[in-house]
Design an enzyme around this catalytic site. Structure first.
Site, PDB file in Angstrom:
ATOM      1  N   CYS A  63      34.427  69.134  51.734  1.00 22.92           N
ATOM      2  CA  CYS A  63      33.580  68.215  50.983  1.00 22.92           C
ATOM      3  C   CYS A  63      33.114  67.118  51.943  1.00 22.92           C
ATOM      4  CB  CYS A  63      34.359  67.598  49.824  1.00 22.92           C
ATOM      5  SG  CYS A  63      35.766  66.590  50.364  1.00 22.92           S
ATOM      6  N   HIS A  93      45.055  67.950  54.352  1.00 24.93           N
ATOM      7  CA  HIS A  93      46.114  68.938  54.224  1.00 24.93           C
ATOM      8  C   HIS A  93      45.605  70.332  54.589  1.00 24.93           C
ATOM      9  CE1 HIS A  93      48.669  66.218  51.409  1.00 24.93           C
ATOM     10  NE2 HIS A  93      48.916  66.014  52.679  1.00 24.93           N
ATOM     11  N   CYS A 154      38.783  58.307  51.891  1.00 23.69           N
ATOM     12  CA  CYS A 154      37.697  58.839  51.077  1.00 23.69           C
ATOM     13  C   CYS A 154      37.196  57.784  50.084  1.00 23.69           C
ATOM     14  CB  CYS A 154      38.184  60.073  50.319  1.00 23.69           C
ATOM     15  SG  CYS A 154      36.983  60.758  49.160  1.00 23.69           S
ATOM     16  N   GLU A 184      48.234  60.116  48.889  1.00 25.45           N
ATOM     17  CA  GLU A 184      47.202  59.423  48.125  1.00 25.45           C
ATOM     18  C   GLU A 184      47.791  58.642  46.973  1.00 25.45           C
ATOM     19  OE1 GLU A 184      43.736  60.292  44.921  1.00 25.45           O
ATOM     20  OE2 GLU A 184      43.889  61.785  46.532  1.00 25.45           O
ATOM     21  N   THR A 255      43.053  61.917  42.905  1.00 23.87           N
ATOM     22  CA  THR A 255      41.699  62.462  42.729  1.00 23.87           C
ATOM     23  C   THR A 255      41.638  63.979  42.753  1.00 23.87           C
ATOM     24  OG1 THR A 255      41.259  62.284  45.098  1.00 23.87           O
ATOM     25  CG2 THR A 255      40.632  60.409  43.719  1.00 23.87           C
ATOM     26  N   CYS A 293      37.921  63.461  41.669  1.00 25.68           N
ATOM     27  CA  CYS A 293      36.949  63.616  42.753  1.00 25.68           C
ATOM     28  C   CYS A 293      35.877  64.629  42.355  1.00 25.68           C
ATOM     29  CB  CYS A 293      37.698  64.078  44.004  1.00 25.68           C
ATOM     30  SG  CYS A 293      36.707  64.884  45.245  1.00 25.68           S
ATOM     31  N   SER A 322      48.170  71.325  50.081  1.00 24.59           N
ATOM     32  CA  SER A 322      46.904  70.781  49.577  1.00 24.59           C
ATOM     33  C   SER A 322      46.910  70.778  48.058  1.00 24.59           C
ATOM     34  CB  SER A 322      45.731  71.619  50.095  1.00 24.59           C
ATOM     35  OG  SER A 322      44.545  71.308  49.392  1.00 24.59           O
ATOM     36  N   SER A 323      46.808  69.606  47.470  1.00 29.57           N
ATOM     37  CA  SER A 323      46.847  69.479  46.014  1.00 29.57           C
ATOM     38  C   SER A 323      45.661  70.167  45.354  1.00 29.57           C
ATOM     39  CB  SER A 323      46.887  68.005  45.627  1.00 29.57           C
ATOM     40  OG  SER A 323      46.852  67.853  44.227  1.00 29.57           O
ATOM     41  N   SER A 386      39.668  71.037  51.555  1.00 33.82           N
ATOM     42  CA  SER A 386      40.203  70.782  52.891  1.00 33.82           C
ATOM     43  C   SER A 386      40.214  72.017  53.775  1.00 33.82           C
ATOM     44  CB  SER A 386      41.627  70.216  52.780  1.00 33.82           C
ATOM     45  OG  SER A 386      42.449  71.081  52.022  1.00 33.82           O
TER      46      SER A 386
END
Length: 416
Positions: A63, A93, A154, A184, A255, A293, A322-323, A386
Site C-alpha cells: 500500500c 512485517h 503511516c 502499532e 488499523t 486502514c 503480519s496482522s 506488506s
C-alpha cells in the site's frame, strides 16, 4: 548555581530530496517490482495455461504507507551513508523486506531491547521509526539522546492517535480493538493516555473479550476478575478501574484488524452503553470513528470478490506476523483450503505445502492432493499490504512450475 541544560531534542530529518528519491525508487523497483504481476493484473488478474488457472485478487501487495516507509528507509541509508542507522524493530512485517534493510547495514533493534539499546545511542546516530509508529516513551528516549529521526509512521496510524488523544482530552476511555503486544497498538495505547498522561485505555482482541466488557458495563462485576483477565501484554492503562473508566468510552482500533469484526465490536459496546444509560444518554457516553486502514479494507473486500469465483485452493503470501495478512487467511479459511505461506519456497512439491497454522500458531506441513491431480485446477493468490509483488511473482511461477509449465511459458502467455 548554573542552570541544568535541557535534554537535546530529536532532530527529524527530511531525506526525500529529488536526487535521492530518484535513485531510491529505482533500487526499490529492482528489489520488489514485478512486470509479470502487473501484466496479469492488466489482463483481468487471471492467467490460464492448459488446465491450470491462477486468479489474483484485485487488490493486494504494498500500500502507499508501506511504499513510503520502505522508500524512507532506503533513503536514510543513502543520505547517512557514513553514520550508524538503527530501526525500531521491523519496518513492516515482511521478512524479505527486513532482510534487504539488514543487508544494507541498517541495524534492527528487537522490540524487547528497545529501551536498553536506545539509551546507548548518541546524537550522531540515526533512528528509523517504522510504519507502525513507536510508543511515546521510546520517542522521549530518542529525543533525550539527540538522535536524528526518520519517521515512517503511516498516516492512517497517526489518524488513530489523533482520535485517542481527543478521547483522553474529553475524559473518554479508549477501547482499542487490536493485539496488545503489536507495535502499532502499543504506540496507540501510549497516545491514549493523552497529552497530560491522565487518560486510560483497554485493549480487546476477541468478541469474547468484548462480551466480558459489555457484561461489566451493564451489570458491574468483580473488579479483581476484570483486571486479572486483561493484565497481560499492556492491555490496561496503569490505574485502570472498570467501575470508573467504563463510564464514558470511545472505540478505536489497530488499523489492520478485520473490518467486520471491528464493526461488530463497535456495535456491541454501543448497545451495552445504551442498555445501561438509555439511548439518549449513550450519545454522551459513547464515541466511535472508523479507523480501519483503507488499504486493509480494500484487500479484504478484494478477497471477498475473489472468493465469489470458482477456486480450489487459496494461497495467502506474507509475513507470519503480519496482522492484515493474517485476517485474509481467516477470511479464506471460511470457504476453502487456504495456505498461509511466507514465500514460494513453501510450495515444496505438488502435494506438500509448508504453511503457518493460525490455530496452532506454528508452521507446519500439509498435503494437498488437488494440485497434484491431472484435471483442471484453479488457484487463488492474494497478499497483505506488506507483501511485495516480486514474492507474488515467485509464488505464481512456482505453482505453474509444479504443474509442468515453465516460467518462460508463463511470461509468453502474459506478454512480458
Amino acid at each position: 548555581m548554573s542552570a541544568v541544560p535541557s535534554a537535546p531534542a530529536a532532530r527529524r530529518v527530511n531525506v526525500r530530496t529529488p536526487e535521492v528519491m530518484e535513485r531510491v525508487q529505482a533500487e526499490v523497483e529492482t528489489h520488489y517490482r514485478s512486470t509479470l504481476v502487473e501484466a496479469i493484473r492488466a489482463q483481468g488478474s487471471v492467467i490460464q495455461i492448459g488446465n491450470t488457472t491462477v486468479r489474483l485478487a484485485r487488490d493486494f501487495g504494498f500500500c502507499y504507507g508501506v511504499e513510503r516507509a520502505i522508500d524512507l528507509a532506503y533513503a536514510a541509508r543513502r543520505v547517512f551513508a557514513d553514520r550508524r542507522v538503527f530501526l525500531l524493530g521491523e519496518i513492516i512485517h515482511n521478512p524479505e523486506v527486513n532482510r534487504q534493510l539488514t543487508e544494507m547495514g541498517i541495524v534492527s533493534i528487537p522490540v524487547s531491547e528497545h529501551e536498553e539499546e536506545l539509551a546507548k545511542l548518541n546524537s550522531d546516530d540515526v533512528v528509523i521509526v517504522p510504519a507502525f509508529g513507536a510508543e511515546t516513551k521510546l520517542m522521549k528516549i530518542i529525543a533525550e539522546r539527540g538522535c536524528m529521526v526518520v519517521d515512517t509512521t503511516c498516516g492512517d496510524v497517526m489518524s488513530v492517535w489523533k482520535r485517542v488523544r481527543n478521547y483522553a482530552k474529553n475524559d473518554f476511555t479508549s477501547i482499542i480493538h487490536g493485539k496488545a503486544s503489536h507495535e502499532e497498538t502499543r504506540a496507540t495505547s501510549s497516545r491514549a493516555l493523552g497529552d497530560q498522561g491522565n487518560g486510560h485505555y483497554l485493549v480487546v482482541l476477541t468478541l469474547s473479550d468484548v462480551d466480558f466488557v459489555c457484561d461489566y458495563i451493564r451489570s458491574g462485576g468483580d473488579k479483581a476478575t476484570f483486571l486479572e483477565r486483561f493484565k497481560g501484554a499492556s492491555a490496561l492503562s496503569e490505574g485502570f478501574d472498570p467501575d470508573l473508566h467504563l463510564q464514558r468510552i470511545g472505540v478505536a482500533n489497530q488499523t489492520t484488524m478485520l473490518k467486520s469484526e471491528t464493526e461488530e465490536i463497535q456495535r456491541r459496546l454501543q448497545k451495552a452503553i445504551e442498555d445501561r444509560d438509555g439511548p439518549e444518554s449513550s450519545q454522551k457516553n459513547f464515541q466511535v470513528f472508523d479507523t480501519i486502514c483503507g488499504a486493509t479494507q480494500e484487500r479484504q473486500d478484494s478477497l471477498f470478490l475473489l472468493l465469489q469465483q470458482p477456486l480450489d485452493v487459496l494461497l495467502v503470501v506474507g509475513g507470519y506476523n503480519s496482522s492484515n495478512t493474517t485476517h485474509l487467511v481467516e477470511i479464506g479459511e471460511q470457504q476453502l483450503p487456504t495456505f498461509f505461506i511466507r514465500t514460494a519456497e513453501c510450495l515444496t512439491s505438488l502435494e506438500q505445502i509448508v504453511h503457518f497454522d493460525l490455530h496452532l500458531k506454528a508452521e507446519k506441513t500439509s498435503y494437498s492432493n488437488k494440485l497434484a491431480e491431472d484435471g483442471p485446477v484453479i488457484i487463488g493468490i492474494t497478499a497483505g499490504a506488506s507483501c511485495p509483488n516480486n514474492l507474488i511473482e515467485d509464488t505464481l511461477l512456482r505453482v505453474f512450475q509444479l504443474r509442468g509449465i515453465t516460467p518462460e511459458q508463463v511470461r509468453v502467455v502474459a506478454g512480458v
